[in-house]
Design an enzyme around this catalytic site. Sequence first.
Site, PDB file in Angstrom:
ATOM      1  N   VAL A 186       0.835  -1.211   0.000  1.00 23.14           N
ATOM      2  CA  VAL A 186       0.000   0.000   0.000  1.00 23.14           C
ATOM      3  C   VAL A 186       0.872   1.265   0.000  1.00 23.14           C
ATOM      4  CG1 VAL A 186      -1.777   1.293   1.254  1.00 23.14           C
ATOM      5  CG2 VAL A 186      -1.894  -1.206   1.141  1.00 23.14           C
ATOM      6  N   ALA A 195      -6.225  19.760  -3.636  1.00 21.84           N
ATOM      7  CA  ALA A 195      -5.874  20.000  -2.228  1.00 21.84           C
ATOM      8  C   ALA A 195      -5.524  21.460  -1.966  1.00 21.84           C
ATOM      9  CB  ALA A 195      -4.706  19.108  -1.826  1.00 21.84           C
ATOM     10  N   GLY A 223      -1.924 -14.962  -3.925  1.00 23.99           N
ATOM     11  CA  GLY A 223      -1.635 -13.755  -3.144  1.00 23.99           C
ATOM     12  C   GLY A 223      -2.889 -13.079  -2.616  1.00 23.99           C
ATOM     13  N   LYS A 268     -14.218  -4.316  10.228  1.00 26.08           N
ATOM     14  CA  LYS A 268     -14.732  -3.289   9.305  1.00 26.08           C
ATOM     15  C   LYS A 268     -16.191  -2.944   9.621  1.00 26.08           C
ATOM     16  CE  LYS A 268     -11.522  -4.895   5.764  1.00 26.08           C
ATOM     17  NZ  LYS A 268     -11.340  -5.886   4.709  1.00 26.08           N
ATOM     18  N   GLY A 310      -5.528  -4.132  -2.275  1.00 26.29           N
ATOM     19  CA  GLY A 310      -4.621  -3.924  -3.406  1.00 26.29           C
ATOM     20  C   GLY A 310      -3.907  -2.590  -3.281  1.00 26.29           C
TER      21      GLY A 310
HETATM   22  N1  HSE Z   1      -7.529  -9.139   3.769  1.00 26.37           N
HETATM   23  C1  HSE Z   1      -8.561  -8.217   3.394  1.00 26.37           C
HETATM   24  C2  HSE Z   1      -9.459  -8.842   2.364  1.00 26.37           C
HETATM   25  C3  HSE Z   1      -8.049  -6.927   2.857  1.00 26.37           C
HETATM   26  O1  HSE Z   1      -9.256  -9.981   1.971  1.00 26.37           O
HETATM   27  O2  HSE Z   1     -10.402  -8.180   1.948  1.00 26.37           O
HETATM   28  C4  HSE Z   1      -7.555  -6.022   3.918  1.00 26.37           C
HETATM   29  O3  HSE Z   1      -8.518  -5.828   4.900  1.00 26.37           O
END
Ligand code: HSE
Length: 465
Positions: free
Chosen positions: A33, A52, A210, A228, A327
């Site tokens: 990231v 900005a 991955g 989340k 990603g």
């Molecule tokens: N590992 C998480 C996912 C992404 O598979 O969505 C980061 O929170």
Amino acid sequence: MKTQSVSAQTPAAQRLDVEAQPIQVGLLGIGTVGSGTFKVLARNQQEIRRRAGRGIAITMVADLDTARAQALVDEAGIEGVQVVGDARAVIANPAIDIVIELIGGYGIARSLVMEAIAAGKHVVTANKALLAVHGSEIFAAANAKGVMVGFEAAVAGGIPIIKALREGLTANRIESIAGIINGTTNFILSEMRDKGLDFGVVLKQAQALGYAEADPTFDIEGVDAAHKVTIMSAIAFGTPVQFNRAYVEGITQLHGADIRYAEQLGYRIKLLGITKRRDDLGGIELRVHPTLVPAIRLIANVEGAMNAIMVHGDAVGTTLYYGKGAGAEPTASAVIADLVDITRLHTADPDHRVPHLAFQPGAQADTRILDIGEVVTSFYLRLQVADQTGVLSEITTILAEHDISIDAVLQRPGSADHAEGGKPTDLIIMTHDTVEGRMRQALARMQALPTVLAPIVNIRKEALN
Ligand code: HSE
């Protein structure tokens, strides 16, 4: 003249301070990231600066592996970046205005975020685990210090769901949120359905590609999704973040057979993070679990590693947000959006900024999170039973005695892989809505029947209409 317009045409262009130094950013932890953030900042620097009002420059990077960090910075082609091994050197640098925390976890990341806030730095983080567990402490410290903590990247990667909930939907009384907010598990479920493969086989594929971490526990056990949905719930309902009150169930126990039966009945199984207002009980549902969703719903057709979140507000109705939840560049998109917000607002009176959790800190409610036994859903049940006279009637009697109404029944020859005796058959029962506590009692009674030959599979179902 300090401020001059690059275009005399719009007031926004007149506000672009072309002579101002870029705001300086320090990055803690560079990986996928972090590299993506460097690349997007460099590629879109003109656009970002026009939005900005001044440039944004990452001028320091801290990472334990300084050689690798230097290589990643060089690869991004940015000059003038100081790479250090000690994150505290970034926090101590008075020239740094914003600290991006991309270390992850609750350990050192928590200390560094708290130290950065204490040093008067604004913070941007993608760390959902940290905010879901320690968010109340972090936001209180930030409010006391008058700094901002941006966390758009913590929920659903590139989808601007925090912005949508906190600002775009601010007129609404939010009723519910249901989301596919973990790409790894959605990829696994999609592959299981598409290719008829078992969980273990697809997990290995996901790791090879991955998508899944070497230690995928947080993803497959539903913990990442619970982090989340906990954050979204707090923003939606104006309550503190309370990860320890979330009900969490992952996908490790799902069988291919249930995905196939669900399909035959017109449903897909998705790992959903759900939070709902329950005015009848004065509480909030907060849960993550595999869920049958009607195949005709848009969200049921979100495949692979994509994320999607449905939000229902009283004024707007149902809205749906779709995109990449992870990603390098999708997550960088969210990190940079926070950098731009902070760059625009850091000189504003802290009382006039958007509150971290959407509601003013003094206006938070202590609405309780309901126990899973109080949650209301319908159910998919699969019972492996001996194919004998009277079995169906015993089972339907138990359901009726617990006031659980049946919606549909399907009987299929069983696979016998869990049978311990008798000729097995799979009995699939779909129920209407019921209180979960009642279903638990009925399940215990049904499980005790000698004709029920294996553990009963029970999966919650949501109409999402
Ligand atoms: N590992 C998480 C996912 C992404 O598979 O969505 C980061 O929170």
